[in-house]
Design a protein around this motif. Structure first.
Motif, short mmCIF file in Angstrom:
data_model
loop_
_atom_site.label_atom_id
_atom_site.label_comp_id
_atom_site.label_asym_id
_atom_site.label_seq_id
_atom_site.Cartn_x
_atom_site.Cartn_y
_atom_site.Cartn_z
N LEU A 1 -3.98 17.50 2.60
CA LEU A 1 -4.88 16.54 3.21
C LEU A 1 -4.12 15.84 4.32
CD1 LEU A 1 -7.64 15.07 3.04
CD2 LEU A 1 -6.53 13.44 1.50
N VAL A 2 -4.67 15.87 5.53
CA VAL A 2 -4.02 15.23 6.67
C VAL A 2 -4.95 14.17 7.25
CG1 VAL A 2 -2.58 17.23 7.20
CG2 VAL A 2 -4.81 17.00 8.30
N SER A 3 -4.36 13.28 8.05
CA SER A 3 -5.11 12.11 8.51
C SER A 3 -5.72 12.24 9.90
CB SER A 3 -4.20 10.88 8.47
OG SER A 3 -3.07 11.11 9.29
N SER A 4 -5.47 13.36 10.60
CA SER A 4 -6.03 13.48 11.95
C SER A 4 -6.15 14.94 12.35
CB SER A 4 -5.14 12.74 12.96
OG SER A 4 -3.91 13.43 13.12
N GLU A 5 -6.91 15.19 13.40
CA GLU A 5 -7.05 16.55 13.91
C GLU A 5 -5.72 17.05 14.48
OE1 GLU A 5 -10.36 17.12 16.53
OE2 GLU A 5 -11.78 16.30 15.08
N GLU A 6 -4.93 16.16 15.02
CA GLU A 6 -3.61 16.54 15.54
C GLU A 6 -2.75 17.11 14.40
OE1 GLU A 6 0.42 14.54 17.48
OE2 GLU A 6 -1.38 13.31 17.23
N LYS B 1 -9.73 2.31 -8.32
CA LYS B 1 -11.02 2.38 -7.63
C LYS B 1 -10.90 2.20 -6.12
CE LYS B 1 -13.70 1.09 -11.65
NZ LYS B 1 -14.64 0.17 -12.24
N GLU B 2 -9.68 2.33 -5.59
CA GLU B 2 -9.51 2.29 -4.14
C GLU B 2 -10.22 3.51 -3.55
OE1 GLU B 2 -5.17 0.70 -3.11
OE2 GLU B 2 -5.19 2.16 -4.75
N THR B 3 -10.78 3.34 -2.36
CA THR B 3 -11.48 4.44 -1.71
C THR B 3 -10.95 4.64 -0.30
OG1 THR B 3 -13.23 2.98 -0.91
CG2 THR B 3 -13.61 4.08 -3.04
N GLY B 4 -11.36 5.78 0.29
CA GLY B 4 -11.01 6.07 1.66
C GLY B 4 -9.51 6.24 1.85
N ARG C 1 -15.09 13.79 3.11
CA ARG C 1 -15.92 12.61 3.39
C ARG C 1 -15.37 11.35 2.77
NH1 ARG C 1 -21.52 14.95 1.76
NH2 ARG C 1 -20.97 13.60 0.05
N ASN C 2 -14.80 11.47 1.58
CA ASN C 2 -14.30 10.28 0.92
C ASN C 2 -13.31 10.69 -0.17
OD1 ASN C 2 -13.95 7.58 0.35
ND2 ASN C 2 -16.04 7.20 -0.32
N ALA C 3 -12.58 9.72 -0.66
CA ALA C 3 -11.66 9.92 -1.77
C ALA C 3 -11.64 8.64 -2.59
CB ALA C 3 -10.25 10.22 -1.26
N MET C 4 -11.33 8.77 -3.89
CA MET C 4 -11.21 7.58 -4.73
C MET C 4 -10.04 7.77 -5.68
SD MET C 4 -13.62 5.90 -7.69
CE MET C 4 -14.63 4.79 -6.74
N ARG C 5 -9.20 6.76 -5.75
CA ARG C 5 -8.14 6.73 -6.77
C ARG C 5 -8.81 6.15 -8.02
NH1 ARG C 5 -3.46 4.15 -4.48
NH2 ARG C 5 -2.77 6.26 -3.96
N ILE C 6 -8.91 6.95 -9.04
CA ILE C 6 -9.67 6.57 -10.23
C ILE C 6 -9.13 5.28 -10.87
CG2 ILE C 6 -10.29 7.27 -12.58
CD1 ILE C 6 -10.34 10.17 -11.50
N ARG C 7 -7.82 5.19 -11.03
CA ARG C 7 -7.24 4.05 -11.73
C ARG C 7 -7.56 2.72 -11.07
NH1 ARG C 7 -2.77 1.34 -10.84
NH2 ARG C 7 -1.95 2.91 -9.41
#
Length: 72
Positions: free
Chosen positions: A20-25, A62-65, A54-60
């Motif tokens: 998983l990367v954070s940009s098109e670059e 509940k942080e998202t994005g 589209r999204n992600a969540m850390r279950i423990r």
């Protein structure tokens, strides 16, 4: 039964790598690096798929994005 033929099948070992990367670059850099490292020119070199998350969540927590994918 007539015409029996023996067929030998050779299976190639496989791995699956997800990045998983954070940009098109970074997407372009990672794809280029994987292609160079995996290339043998023979059947079985593999495929690279690229798609948006589209999204992600850390279950423990509940942080998202973006916050969800940061190291703890």
């Amino acid at each position: 039964m007539r015409g029996h033929q023996q067929v030998e099948i050779q299976m190639l070992s496989k791995i699956k790598l997800e990045v998983l990367v954070s940009s098109e670059e970074w997407e372009e850099k990672v794809i280029d690096t994987i292609q160079k490292a995996a290339y043998t020119g023979k059947i079985g070199d593999g495929k690279i798929f690229s798609y948006s998350v589209r999204n992600a969540m850390r279950i423990r927590t509940k942080e998202t994005g973006y916050d969800a994918i940061q190291p703890e």
